[in-house]
Design a protein around this motif. Structure first.
Motif, PDB file in Angstrom:
ATOM      1  N   UNK A   4     -86.644  79.821 -55.387  1.00 37.31           N
ATOM      2  CA  UNK A   4     -87.530  79.379 -54.314  1.00 37.31           C
ATOM      3  C   UNK A   4     -87.972  77.929 -54.515  1.00 37.31           C
ATOM      4  N   UNK A   5     -88.259  77.559 -55.760  1.00 37.72           N
ATOM      5  CA  UNK A   5     -88.676  76.182 -56.040  1.00 37.72           C
ATOM      6  C   UNK A   5     -87.593  75.180 -55.665  1.00 37.72           C
ATOM      7  N   UNK A   6     -86.343  75.595 -55.819  1.00 41.20           N
ATOM      8  CA  UNK A   6     -85.220  74.720 -55.465  1.00 41.20           C
ATOM      9  C   UNK A   6     -84.868  74.793 -53.985  1.00 41.20           C
ATOM     10  N   UNK A   7     -85.479  75.753 -53.296  1.00 44.02           N
ATOM     11  CA  UNK A   7     -85.148  76.034 -51.891  1.00 44.02           C
ATOM     12  C   UNK A   7     -83.672  76.397 -51.744  1.00 44.02           C
ATOM     13  N   UNK A  43     -79.184  81.141 -65.657  1.00 36.44           N
ATOM     14  CA  UNK A  43     -80.122  80.202 -66.269  1.00 36.44           C
ATOM     15  C   UNK A  43     -79.517  78.809 -66.360  1.00 36.44           C
ATOM     16  N   UNK A  44     -78.271  78.713 -66.748  1.00 40.99           N
ATOM     17  CA  UNK A  44     -77.604  77.419 -66.863  1.00 40.99           C
ATOM     18  C   UNK A  44     -77.551  76.707 -65.516  1.00 40.99           C
ATOM     19  N   UNK A  45     -77.229  77.460 -64.456  1.00 39.68           N
ATOM     20  CA  UNK A  45     -77.162  76.869 -63.115  1.00 39.68           C
ATOM     21  C   UNK A  45     -78.533  76.361 -62.677  1.00 39.68           C
ATOM     22  N   UNK A  46     -79.565  77.140 -62.930  1.00 33.99           N
ATOM     23  CA  UNK A  46     -80.917  76.734 -62.541  1.00 33.99           C
ATOM     24  C   UNK A  46     -81.392  75.520 -63.342  1.00 33.99           C
ATOM     25  N   UNK A  47     -81.120  75.522 -64.634  1.00 29.84           N
ATOM     26  CA  UNK A  47     -81.523  74.381 -65.470  1.00 29.84           C
ATOM     27  C   UNK A  47     -80.779  73.116 -65.062  1.00 29.84           C
ATOM     28  N   UNK A  48     -79.515  73.241 -64.715  1.00 22.83           N
ATOM     29  CA  UNK A  48     -78.741  72.079 -64.277  1.00 22.83           C
ATOM     30  C   UNK A  48     -79.312  71.487 -62.991  1.00 22.83           C
ATOM     31  N   UNK A  49     -79.964  72.326 -62.199  1.00 20.59           N
ATOM     32  CA  UNK A  49     -80.564  71.873 -60.942  1.00 20.59           C
ATOM     33  C   UNK A  49     -81.979  71.339 -61.132  1.00 20.59           C
ATOM     34  N   UNK A  51     -84.620  73.070 -63.090  1.00 19.57           N
ATOM     35  CA  UNK A  51     -85.640  74.075 -63.411  1.00 19.57           C
ATOM     36  C   UNK A  51     -85.873  74.088 -64.914  1.00 19.57           C
ATOM     37  N   UNK A  52     -87.140  74.169 -65.297  1.00 25.02           N
ATOM     38  CA  UNK A  52     -87.511  74.355 -66.701  1.00 25.02           C
ATOM     39  C   UNK A  52     -88.170  75.717 -66.821  1.00 25.02           C
ATOM     40  N   UNK A  53     -87.725  76.503 -67.794  1.00 24.02           N
ATOM     41  CA  UNK A  53     -88.316  77.811 -68.036  1.00 24.02           C
ATOM     42  C   UNK A  53     -89.450  77.647 -69.040  1.00 24.02           C
ATOM     43  N   UNK A  65     -90.273  72.741 -61.941  1.00 21.64           N
ATOM     44  CA  UNK A  65     -89.210  71.753 -61.739  1.00 21.64           C
ATOM     45  C   UNK A  65     -89.459  70.585 -62.680  1.00 21.64           C
ATOM     46  N   UNK A  66     -88.402  70.106 -63.265  1.00 19.99           N
ATOM     47  CA  UNK A  66     -88.470  68.966 -64.159  1.00 19.99           C
ATOM     48  C   UNK A  66     -88.932  67.743 -63.374  1.00 19.99           C
ATOM     49  N   UNK A  67     -89.774  66.929 -63.989  1.00 19.63           N
ATOM     50  CA  UNK A  67     -90.224  65.686 -63.359  1.00 19.63           C
ATOM     51  C   UNK A  67     -89.056  64.747 -63.176  1.00 19.63           C
TER      52      UNK A  67
END
Length: 72
Positions: A4-7, A43-49, A51-53, A65-67
């Motif tokens: 959702x954060x990435x839309x 997780x890898x796909x989200x982090x590449x976009x 996202x920080x867990x 989301x990463x700054x």
């Protein structure tokens, strides 16, 4: 929350993680716990976009989301 954060749509995440969109749906609806390789791909796909867990710290695990660094 990360999707959702990435839309991102289900299809966006499925394509980025190279898994079937039903896998994403079943995971999000807690009908599938996920195999280690599928969870890693997601997780890898989200982090590449971007996202920080965030680990459990007493307030619950989360994502952000990463700054984005501004060019000077």
């Amino acid at each position: 929350m990360a999707r959702a954060a990435l839309r991102w749509s289900l299809q966006d995440l499925a394509e980025a993680a190279k898994v079937h969109r039903n896998t994403i749906t079943n995971f999000e609806n807690e009908r599938y716990a996920g195999s280690p390789d599928v969870l890693e791909a997601i997780q890898t796909a989200l982090e590449a976009a971007g996202v920080e867990f965030i680990a459990e710290n007493g307030g619950g695990a989360g994502v952000r989301l990463r700054k984005v660094e501004k060019a000077s």
